[in-house]
Design an enzyme around this catalytic site. Sequence first.
Site, mmCIF file in Angstrom:
data_model
loop_
_atom_site.group_PDB
_atom_site.id
_atom_site.type_symbol
_atom_site.label_atom_id
_atom_site.label_comp_id
_atom_site.label_asym_id
_atom_site.label_seq_id
_atom_site.Cartn_x
_atom_site.Cartn_y
_atom_site.Cartn_z
ATOM 1 N N ALA A 73 -8.646 41.933 33.777
ATOM 2 C CA ALA A 73 -7.505 42.850 33.758
ATOM 3 C C ALA A 73 -7.110 43.240 35.181
ATOM 4 C CB ALA A 73 -7.848 44.096 32.958
ATOM 5 N N GLY A 118 -10.794 40.567 30.201
ATOM 6 C CA GLY A 118 -9.701 40.104 29.367
ATOM 7 C C GLY A 118 -9.525 38.602 29.394
ATOM 8 N N GLU A 121 -11.943 37.335 26.948
ATOM 9 C CA GLU A 121 -11.439 37.668 25.613
ATOM 10 C C GLU A 121 -10.315 36.718 25.198
ATOM 11 O OE1 GLU A 121 -12.184 42.407 25.146
ATOM 12 O OE2 GLU A 121 -10.868 41.779 26.781
ATOM 13 N N GLU A 141 -16.915 44.800 31.776
ATOM 14 C CA GLU A 141 -16.244 46.096 31.665
ATOM 15 C C GLU A 141 -17.196 47.270 31.843
ATOM 16 O OE1 GLU A 141 -13.611 43.282 29.242
ATOM 17 O OE2 GLU A 141 -15.757 43.557 29.630
#
Length: 268
Positions: A73, A118, A121, A141
Site C-alpha cells: 500500500a 496489498g 493480497e 502490516e
Amino acid sequence: MSVDADERRVGEHVRLSTDEHGVATLRLDRPPVNALNFQVWRELQDAAAVLATDADVRAVVLWGGQRVFAAGADIKAMASESYQSFATVSGGLQEALRAIARLPQVVIAAVTGYALGGGCELALAADFRFAASDAKLGQPEILLGIIPGAGGTQRLLRLVGVQRARELVYSGRMVGADEALAIGLVDRVCVADELYAEAVAQARVYARGPFALRLAKQAIDQGGQMDLESALRLETTLFTECFATEDREIGMRSFIEHGPGAAQFVGR
C-alpha cells in the site's frame, strides 16, 4: 512474449491488453514500485468489470512488470487517514480484490520482485501464483501497527493453513520464492526473465479449454465456502449446466471419434 495486440488503459495506473489467443494481461503501472493507493484499487475494480464481461478473454495474467509486482500500500497516503475518513473507503479494498477473485476466467499472478501487503493480497486473489526466483512475498502490516485489510488474513489461511498464516501475519516477515513454493503460497518458481512468458503460456493452455472451466472455478471457489451437502448440490447444478454448452457436445463427440485430448473447444 507480447500480448500488446489490443492494449488500452483502464485508468492512469492500470492497463489491459489481449492477445490473439484470448489471454488478457492486467498490468499495474505505477512506478517505481506499484504502490497501491485508493486510485489503483478503483482502477483494478474497473478493470475486473471490463474483463468479467469480455467474452473474448478466456484467461488473465496479473503482472506488475519486470522489476516488482506490487510492493504494498501507499503508506504515505494511508498515514494521513483518520479513523473516520478511512472507514468510508476501506471497504473498497475488499471490493476491488473480490472483483478480481470472482473473475470467471482462470487468473495467474506473475510475481516479480516484491509482493507485499496489498500486493500479496492481490496475488492471493488469483487462481495461481507464478513467482520469479528472486521474488519476496509477505504480509508485513503488523510492523506498521495494523493488520491485512484486503483479504490477507482470510485468503492466506485458506491457502497455506491456519498455523502458517498465523506465523506470517504475526511476524510480518517476507518469504522467498522457494519457501513460498514449499508452503503452497506460490505454485511455480521461474527464472525471472522467463516468468511472464511462462505465465502467458500456461494461461493460453487454459484459454483453449471449454466453457466448463468457468463452471469448475465457480464450483471450487463457491463450494469451498459451503458445508459439504450444499457444495455437492452446487456441483450437481453446475455439472448439469455443462450439458447446455456447445463445448460439451464438441468434447464428447471428439472423444468418441478421436479419443481424449483432441477436442477444439469454442468457449461456449
